[in-house]
Each structure stands twice: as structure tokens, then as C-alpha cells.
Design a protein around this motif. Structure first.
Motif, short mmCIF file in Angstrom:
data_model
loop_
_atom_site.label_atom_id
_atom_site.label_comp_id
_atom_site.label_asym_id
_atom_site.label_seq_id
_atom_site.Cartn_x
_atom_site.Cartn_y
_atom_site.Cartn_z
N SER A 21 63.11 6.31 69.82
CA SER A 21 64.31 6.02 69.04
C SER A 21 64.10 6.26 67.54
N SER A 22 62.86 6.32 67.08
CA SER A 22 62.56 6.56 65.67
C SER A 22 62.39 8.04 65.34
N LEU A 23 62.33 8.89 66.34
CA LEU A 23 62.10 10.31 66.11
C LEU A 23 63.41 11.04 65.88
N THR A 24 63.35 12.06 65.05
CA THR A 24 64.51 12.91 64.81
C THR A 24 64.12 14.35 65.04
N ASN A 25 65.12 15.17 65.30
CA ASN A 25 64.92 16.61 65.41
C ASN A 25 63.96 17.00 66.55
N MET A 26 64.07 16.30 67.68
CA MET A 26 63.26 16.69 68.84
C MET A 26 63.89 17.91 69.49
N LYS A 27 63.06 18.85 69.93
CA LYS A 27 63.57 20.07 70.55
C LYS A 27 62.84 20.34 71.85
N TRP A 28 63.59 20.82 72.84
CA TRP A 28 63.00 21.29 74.09
C TRP A 28 62.71 22.77 73.90
N MET A 29 61.58 23.23 74.46
CA MET A 29 61.25 24.64 74.40
C MET A 29 61.05 25.15 75.82
N ALA A 30 61.44 26.38 76.04
CA ALA A 30 61.23 27.00 77.35
C ALA A 30 59.74 27.14 77.61
N GLY A 31 59.34 26.94 78.84
CA GLY A 31 57.93 27.01 79.19
C GLY A 31 57.46 28.41 79.46
N GLU A 32 57.73 29.31 78.55
CA GLU A 32 57.31 30.69 78.74
C GLU A 32 56.06 30.96 77.93
#
Length: 88
Positions: free
Chosen positions: A69-80
Motif C-alpha cells: 500500500s506504500s508503493l507507487t508506480n508498480m509495473k508488470w513486465m512481460a516475461g520475455e
């Protein structure tokens, strides 16, 4: 002139990350060659995954535990291949 030195004994935070399933859907899927079906069927009830970030402060300056809840700007990345290097 009299001088005093200030010394800090600071231990850095320990961090741990993982991806955990959310909800009651099983996180292991099997395939039956006889029926040609998967169990559980993720098309009916999708598997939801969530990143989990945990910190441990050995100095007890801040509370240890999950900090999502304290983190900002989390991004998922493709597993390539090479994806992580492109986003550093």
C-alpha cells in the motif's frame, strides 16, 4: 574549538518480493488427456496473482511487514528474454 563525532550504526532494510495467488482459486492446474480438460478451468474462474513486497527493519525504526500500500508506480513486465534489462 571542541569537536564531537556522531557515529551511526545503521543496518539497511531487508526486502523480499514474491507473487502470491489471491482468492480461493487453486494456483496449480492439471490437464486430463482423457477428457482434454484443465482443472480448475481458469476461463470460468481466473487465477489472480498479486506481487507482494515485504520489508524487515532490523533497527525497528519502521514497522516490518507488507508494504504494497506504500508503493507507487508498480509495473508488470512481460516475461520475455531481456525484458528486465530494458526497464532498468
Amino acid at each position: 574549538m571542541k569537536q564531537k563525532k556522531i557515529r551511526f550504526n545503521f543496518k539497511p532494510l531487508q526486502a523480499s518480493t514474491s507473487i502470491v495467488p489471491v482468492g480461493s482459486v487453486a494456483n496449480r492446474q492439471t490437464y486430463s488427456f482423457d477428457s482434454g480438460e484443465y482443472a480448475p478451468d481458469y476461463e470460468l474462474t481466473p487465477l489472480v496473482l498479486q506481487p507482494q513486497c515485504v520489508i524487515f527493519d532490523r533497527d525497528s525504526t519502521i514497522s516490518s511487514g507488507t508494504v504494497n500500500s506504500s508503493l507507487t508506480n508498480m509495473k508488470w513486465m512481460a516475461g520475455e528474454e531481456g525484458a528486465a534489462e530494458r526497464y532498468r
